[in-house]
Write an enzyme that holds these catalytic residues in place. Structure first.
Site, PDB file in Angstrom:
ATOM      1  N   TRP A   1       0.825  -1.213   0.000  1.00 20.07           N
ATOM      2  CA  TRP A   1       0.000   0.000   0.000  1.00 20.07           C
ATOM      3  C   TRP A   1       0.849   1.248   0.000  1.00 20.07           C
ATOM      4  O   TRP A   1       0.533   2.232  -0.692  1.00 20.07           O
ATOM      5  CB  TRP A   1      -1.015  -0.034   1.153  1.00 20.07           C
ATOM      6  CG  TRP A   1      -2.029  -1.103   0.900  1.00 20.07           C
ATOM      7  CD1 TRP A   1      -2.178  -2.277   1.568  1.00 20.07           C
ATOM      8  CD2 TRP A   1      -2.999  -1.129  -0.166  1.00 20.07           C
ATOM      9  NE1 TRP A   1      -3.171  -3.031   0.996  1.00 20.07           N
ATOM     10  CE2 TRP A   1      -3.694  -2.359  -0.068  1.00 20.07           C
ATOM     11  CE3 TRP A   1      -3.342  -0.248  -1.198  1.00 20.07           C
ATOM     12  CZ2 TRP A   1      -4.716  -2.716  -0.959  1.00 20.07           C
ATOM     13  CZ3 TRP A   1      -4.361  -0.605  -2.076  1.00 20.07           C
ATOM     14  CH2 TRP A   1      -5.030  -1.816  -1.951  1.00 20.07           C
TER      15      TRP A   1
ATOM     16  N   ASP B   1      -1.486   6.528   6.334  1.00 20.73           N
ATOM     17  CA  ASP B   1      -2.562   5.693   5.823  1.00 20.73           C
ATOM     18  C   ASP B   1      -2.924   4.722   6.944  1.00 20.73           C
ATOM     19  O   ASP B   1      -2.185   3.791   7.238  1.00 20.73           O
ATOM     20  CB  ASP B   1      -2.073   4.939   4.580  1.00 20.73           C
ATOM     21  CG  ASP B   1      -3.126   3.982   4.024  1.00 20.73           C
ATOM     22  OD1 ASP B   1      -4.200   3.826   4.654  1.00 20.73           O
ATOM     23  OD2 ASP B   1      -2.866   3.382   2.963  1.00 20.73           O
TER      24      ASP B   1
ATOM     25  N   LYS C   1     -12.828  -1.536   6.988  1.00 21.14           N
ATOM     26  CA  LYS C   1     -12.205  -2.476   7.915  1.00 21.14           C
ATOM     27  C   LYS C   1     -12.796  -2.277   9.318  1.00 21.14           C
ATOM     28  O   LYS C   1     -13.655  -3.027   9.733  1.00 21.14           O
ATOM     29  CB  LYS C   1     -10.674  -2.311   7.927  1.00 21.14           C
ATOM     30  CG  LYS C   1     -10.021  -2.806   6.630  1.00 21.14           C
ATOM     31  CD  LYS C   1      -9.705  -1.710   5.714  1.00 21.14           C
ATOM     32  CE  LYS C   1      -8.760  -1.974   4.573  1.00 21.14           C
ATOM     33  NZ  LYS C   1      -8.786  -3.168   3.797  1.00 21.14           N
TER      34      LYS C   1
HETATM   35  N1  PMP Z   1      -4.370   1.445   2.091  1.00 18.74           N
HETATM   36  C1  PMP Z   1      -4.500   0.315   2.803  1.00 18.74           C
HETATM   37  C2  PMP Z   1      -3.608   0.115   3.976  1.00 18.74           C
HETATM   38  C3  PMP Z   1      -5.453  -0.638   2.440  1.00 18.74           C
HETATM   39  O1  PMP Z   1      -5.587  -1.756   3.144  1.00 18.74           O
HETATM   40  C4  PMP Z   1      -6.280  -0.397   1.323  1.00 18.74           C
HETATM   41  C5  PMP Z   1      -7.348  -1.366   0.874  1.00 18.74           C
HETATM   42  N2  PMP Z   1      -7.278  -2.638   1.307  1.00 18.74           N
HETATM   43  C6  PMP Z   1      -6.093   0.787   0.596  1.00 18.74           C
HETATM   44  C7  PMP Z   1      -5.137   1.684   1.014  1.00 18.74           C
HETATM   45  C8  PMP Z   1      -6.935   1.097  -0.596  1.00 18.74           C
HETATM   46  O2  PMP Z   1      -8.200   1.405  -0.160  1.00 18.74           O
HETATM   47  P1  PMP Z   1      -9.427   1.676  -1.116  1.00 18.74           P
HETATM   48  O3  PMP Z   1      -9.728   0.373  -1.777  1.00 18.74           O
HETATM   49  O4  PMP Z   1     -10.493   2.127  -0.167  1.00 18.74           O
HETATM   50  O5  PMP Z   1      -9.026   2.715  -2.083  1.00 18.74           O
END
Ligand code: PMP
Length: 359
Positions: free
Chosen positions: A102, A172, A196
């Site tokens: 991520w 994040d 989550k």
């Molecule tokens: N950052 C993290 C730590 C994630 O776990 C996720 C999705 N699993 C995201 C960003 C991306 O999130 P989204 O699908 O809501 O754009």
């Protein structure tokens, strides 16, 4: 049908009480003869829901008045772009730490927009560890320092915010927000996709220090945090139902005893599962001890050829969504706030039985 033990990484398990509350009001909410999905976001009734949710989140997290709380759409992924646009000017350097999938995605978007300094990259450890702090190459006048507080795929979590001096911290927290207390004062901006620990997908929470955002940067209001803050996150139609559901979750967390209690509970769940993994020669978790996540616990079988069998038998036993992310394989148990100790106990019992039959 009985509820299963759901270890999904997201969208993830929600508290049953919250689902039942939403169900009870689904077709006739508060005696209105309508669902909360069917009313104007500008109605008095919805504004009350929205304001209560924000007030409860502020109370739970002890968010100071100097911070705006935004209820946006676009997911955490959209924030990968909005953060550079809103918190820095073109040509300015931003610092980014890379600890897994991520933070890598955030890096790619950062590079599209700004001059990015990669502070450190955990690639040498295959993202099972975070490079030592004394190896980080920080920029003293960076617009901000971005990191991923919990890598949902690799299961690498910071248990304390890193110390980067006076450069504003941007985190994040998609898969760690509300799992324990955090000191918001240490951050310039915190963001999280809701799916989550917060509620259903479709909502993204941004908590940002008001002095870091301004109108005009960027020029488009719909991409601009200050404009969203001024409009109370209602510049356009917000994700109203997800906002309502998040409010039910915030109230549920308050009833559990708040984030202190949530943190103790999550820590004990994670410790129990790590102890079972470490105590077995059949299962292994690769993550460095100091960075083991309380939320997402990847583990590998000593015989990876049995992965499919493990998953099939687990599902039969009512334990679902244990497959590791497609990029890394193996297994992953995501054990967010709504996953009860009973689920951890059932998973451990199943793992032990599978090991006894297959080791
Ligand atoms: N950052 C993290 C730590 C994630 O776990 C996720 C999705 N699993 C995201 C960003 C991306 O999130 P989204 O699908 O809501 O754009």
């Amino acid at each position: 049908m009985a509820r299963v033990f759901n270890f999904s990484a997201g969208p993830a398990a929600l508290p049953l009480e919250v689902l039942e509350e939403a169900q009870a009001g689904l077709t006739d909410w508060q005696g209105s003869g309508m669902s909360v999905m069917e009313i104007s976001h500008r109605s008095k009734a919805f504004i009350a829901v929205a304001e209560q949710a924000e007030a409860d989140l502020r109370e739970l997290m002890n968010i100071p008045d100097e911070y705006a709380v935004l209820f946006l759409q676009g997911g955490a992924t959209q924030q990968f772009a909005l953060i550079p646009m809103n918190l820095s000017d073109e040509g300015q350097t931003v610092d980014q730490l890379v600890t897994g999938s991520w933070s890598k995605k955030a890096l790619k978007e950062g590079k599209n927009l700004r001059n990015v300094n990669i502070v450190a990259d955990g690639g040498d450890s295959n993202y099972a560890d975070v490079p030592a702090r004394d190896q980080w190459k920080l920029t003293s006048d960076a617009a901000y320092f971005h990191y991923c507080a919990n890598e949902t795929i690799g299961g690498v979590e910071f248990h304390e915010p890193p110390d980067v001096g006076n450069v504003p911290l941007v985190a994040d927290m998609s898969s760690t927000l509300l799992s324990r207390p955090i000191d918001v004062n240490k951050f310039g901006l915190i963001y999280a996709g809701a799916q989550k620990n917060i509620g259903p997908a479709g909502l993204t929470i941004v908590i940002v220090r008001k002095d870091m955002i301004k109108r005009g940067r960027p020029a488009s209001d719909i991409l601009n945090y200050a404009a969203h803050a001024e409009g109370g996150s209602m510049m356009n139609t917000p994700p109203a139902f997800a906002w309502y559901m998040a409010g039910l979750v915030f109230a549920w967390i308050k009833r559990q005893g708040g984030l202190e209690a949530m943190g103790e509970f999550n820590k004990s769940k994670a410790n129990k599962l790590y102890a079972a993994i470490d105590g077995s020669a059949f299962y292994a978790n690769p993550v460095a001890l100091d960075y083991r996540s309380w939320m997402n616990i990847p583990f590998a079988l000593a015989k990876p050829e049995l992965d499919g069998e493990f998953l099939a038998q687990a599902e039969q036993a009512g334990l679902v969504n244990l497959k590791g992310h497609r990029s890394v394989g193996g297994m992953r148990a995501s054990i967010y706030n709504a996953v009860r100790m009973e689920a951890i106990d059932a998973l451990i019992a199943f793992m032990q039985e599978f090991e006894a039959n297959n080791a």
